[in-house]
Design a protein around this motif. Structure first.
Motif, PDB file in Angstrom:
ATOM      1  N   SER A  61       1.064  -1.093  -0.247  1.00 22.43           N
ATOM      2  CA  SER A  61      -0.263   0.174   0.432  1.00 22.43           C
ATOM      3  C   SER A  61       1.012   1.514   0.113  1.00 22.43           C
ATOM      4  O   SER A  61       1.630   1.275   0.703  1.00 22.43           O
ATOM      5  CB  SER A  61      -0.862   0.087   1.220  1.00 22.43           C
ATOM      6  N   HIS A  62       0.877   2.309  -1.205  1.00 22.55           N
ATOM      7  CA  HIS A  62       1.820   3.410  -1.218  1.00 22.55           C
ATOM      8  C   HIS A  62       1.235   4.639  -1.141  1.00 22.55           C
ATOM      9  O   HIS A  62       0.142   4.717  -1.458  1.00 22.55           O
ATOM     10  CB  HIS A  62       2.614   3.496  -2.712  1.00 22.55           C
ATOM     11  N   GLY A  63       1.391   5.115   0.033  1.00 22.77           N
ATOM     12  CA  GLY A  63       0.518   6.580   0.772  1.00 22.77           C
ATOM     13  C   GLY A  63       0.894   7.296  -0.538  1.00 22.77           C
ATOM     14  O   GLY A  63       2.683   7.842  -0.585  1.00 22.77           O
ATOM     15  N   LEU A  64       0.497   8.641  -0.034  1.00 25.46           N
ATOM     16  CA  LEU A  64       1.222   9.926  -1.143  1.00 25.46           C
ATOM     17  C   LEU A  64       1.463  11.440   0.457  1.00 25.46           C
ATOM     18  O   LEU A  64       1.253  11.030   1.340  1.00 25.46           O
ATOM     19  CB  LEU A  64      -0.140  10.285  -1.702  1.00 25.46           C
ATOM     20  N   TRP A  65       1.277  12.189   0.042  1.00 22.44           N
ATOM     21  CA  TRP A  65       1.638  13.597   0.773  1.00 22.44           C
ATOM     22  C   TRP A  65       1.508  14.813   0.180  1.00 22.44           C
ATOM     23  O   TRP A  65       1.317  15.702  -1.161  1.00 22.44           O
ATOM     24  CB  TRP A  65       3.285  13.883   0.805  1.00 22.44           C
TER      25      TRP A  65
END
Length: 370
Positions: free
Chosen positions: A167-171
């Motif tokens: 699971s790749h989250g953002l900013w």
């Protein structure tokens, strides 16, 4: 008077570790306390091991410094980077939990457009516990979210999906840019909140950022190696990129999923673009060779586990990328050392859902707090 509601145990409380690489006191945890305090933290201290890192009271944590890494891994400690956030993968190795969430110490709680604080960890858990759909793109993005489903024309035979490994989250605020882009856009900030999660399609690579990342350690952990970076190496700031390329081709081969999008966090500190350029400049050239290598890579059907895939990948790195620069011969050897260290520390096999066990006594870190 209304009776208090029954306390609800945080999701995956006993199945997830939070891994944090750092060189400084962890005051940033105060903002995350409502979300992180129930969980176990593994802190990997980079830099001078004689420096004392302060952790706010009330957190359950283990703190490892370079002396601990050398003591626990012995000669194999050479595969763990120094003076680079790639040191975080040591935390992945010593964890005994099924899931990992890793975050940088300059990242804070973000707010959604309504002003509500975002529980990034809870969103990662939701992503990891729902299937991915890498074989056919759903135009409503993640069909397993509330209020969404598979659209007309989506094959019923593919609707079950596959297990989600990453699971790749953002900013929000400071974007994750390379040094040249930082230099030409020094004041650019990301204020665009996109309420979406999507599966990255099979055969498609992506630039993975390690500052806001969750993964299923039992499914993909042995491939989550952040390479040789930083002190003594000709390259830095490509640690998460390397892990992202390796894990994606292995996920594609083993029919595992990668999601990207929510959750957002607030990235507070822009690193120095001139310092970054010194670390990145070889990578900027090399990525034009590296990415086609991964795009054309085909793992043999005999590679039925993450470890087998990764060993095969290490051979191909040396064979195909070794001519680009001798560094890749060294990196290929380090990839093998990493797998040896992983297996030596009795981690569960990559494809087996075994029960987590407590850390062995020999792996005890320098400091621990309850």
């Amino acid at each position: 008077m209304a009776q208090p509601s029954t306390p609800v145990s945080p999701p995956l409380k006993d199945e997830l570790d939070i891994v944090i690489p750092t060189i400084r006191n962890l005051d940033f945890l105060e903002m995350w306390r409502p979300f992180f305090q129930p969980y176990h933290l593994i802190i990997v201290q980079d830099g001078d091991p004689s420096k004392t890192i302060q952790v706010p009271d009330g957190f359950d944590y283990e703190l490892y410094n370079r002396n601990d890494i050398n003591r626990i891994l012995g000669p194999k400690a050479s595969c763990i980077s120094f003076k680079d956030s790639a040191c975080r993968c040591f935390g992945f190795l010593v964890s005994k939990k099924k899931y990992i969430f890793t975050i940088d110490d300059d990242c804070f709680v973000a707010k959604d457009p309504s002003g509500k604080e975002i529980n990034a960890l809870a969103q990662h858990i939701n992503n990891l516990l729902t299937p991915s759909t890498p074989f056919f793109f759903n135009t409503l993005y993640d069909p397993f979210r509330d209020g969404a489903d598979f659209v007309r024309g989506y094959p019923f035979s593919l609707r079950e999906g596959v297990p989600t490994a990453i699971s790749h989250g953002l900013w929000l605020n400071i974007p994750d840019y390379d040094a040249p882009t930082q230099l030409v856009k020094p004041r650019e900030r990301n204020s665009r909140y996109v309420d979406a999660v999507m599966t990255i399609p099979k055969g498609t690579l992506f630039p993975m950022c390690g500052m806001n990342l969750g993964f299923n350690r039992e499914l993909i952990g042995p491939a989550m190696y952040f390479g040789l970076m930083g002190d003594g190496q000709p390259i830095g700031r490509y640690d998460d990129m390397w892990a992202g390329w390796c894990t994606k081709v292995i996920c594609d081969h083993l029919s595992l999923g990668v999601k990207t999008g929510l959750p957002y966090l607030w990235h507070s500190k822009a690193s120095n673009p001139f310092v970054n350029l010194k670390k990145e400049y070889k990578g900027i050239y090399w990525q034009e060779e590296i990415i086609p290598f991964f795009q054309s890579l085909a793992l043999p059907k005999e590679c039925t586990s993450v470890q087998k895939c990764y060993i095969e990948l290490s051979k191909l790195v040396k064979e195909k990328l070794g001519p680009v620069d001798p560094y890749f011969q060294k990196l290929g050897d380090a990839m093998v050392t990493w797998i040896e260290a992983w297996e030596e520390h009795n981690n569960p096999p990559a494809q087996a859902a075994s029960k987590p066990e407590p850390n062995d006594k020999k792996d005890k870190p320098s400091a621990k707090s309850k």
